[in-house]
Design a protein around this motif. Structure first.
Motif: not given
Length: 183
Positions: A12, A85, A88, A1-4, A78, A128-131
């Motif tokens: 980051h 990671i 965006r 699940m992404g984190k905002q 990416c 937003q970060s996601s796997c």
């Protein structure tokens, strides 16, 4: 699940600094969505909600034509080499062309390049970060120097002629304002 996140944090910013490529996405209200890869020394994080990036002369000029019609932009990184990671940044941007007063000061953030076409000054409204577990590993071998050599060979007059011939309209026919005469 992404984190905002509302802003870029130090982790980051370090991740962005380690990347060799990023992607920019933009779209006008109608027509094609554009996603372009960008590399080299072309991006600066200027604060937790601000990124500038320099666009060099290339075969297309979509982002410059999209933003006056629909001011939204997404940047994406990416982790190809180590950390899995995907990061965006979503926001809006101001486009500065070589003729604009602000251009020279922003362009001075980067190595001189006759092919510098625009600077995009992005205001971030969400991160937003996601796997990146499905993103494959790739090894960085170095930057390509073809575009830099091509631009130097063209010179200022050749670059201006190229812009007039190839960069004044998007694929959907929207003006990019790269020259004073774009309509």
């Amino acid at each position: 699940m992404g984190k905002q996140f509302e802003t870029l944090n130090e982790d980051h910013i370090r991740f962005i600094a380690d990347q060799k490529i990023f992607f920019v996405g933009s779209a006008a209200p109608t027509g094609k969505v554009n996603i372009s890869p960008k590399g080299g020394d072309s991006l600066r994080v200027k604060g937790p909600n601000r990124i500038i990036w320099r666009n060099l002369t290339g075969s297309g000029n979509e982002t410059a034509g999209h933003l006056p019609l629909e001011n939204r932009m997404t940047l994406m990184w990416c982790g190809f080499e180590t950390r899995p990671i995907i990061l965006r940044c979503y926001g809006s941007a101001t486009v500065f062309h070589a003729r604009d007063v602000e251009f020279d000061a922003l362009n001075a953030e980067f190595k001189e390049d006759v092919g510098a076409r625009q600077i995009f000054d992005m205001t971030i409204d969400m991160v937003q970060s996601s796997c990146g577990y499905a993103v494959p590993f790739f090894d960085y071998k170095g930057d390509r120097t073809v575009l830099e050599g091509w631009s130097e060979g063209k010179g200022r007059d050749g670059i201006d002629a190229y812009w007039t011939d190839r960069n004044t309209k998007t694929l959907d026919g929207f003006p990019t304002y790269v020259t004073k005469n774009d309509t």
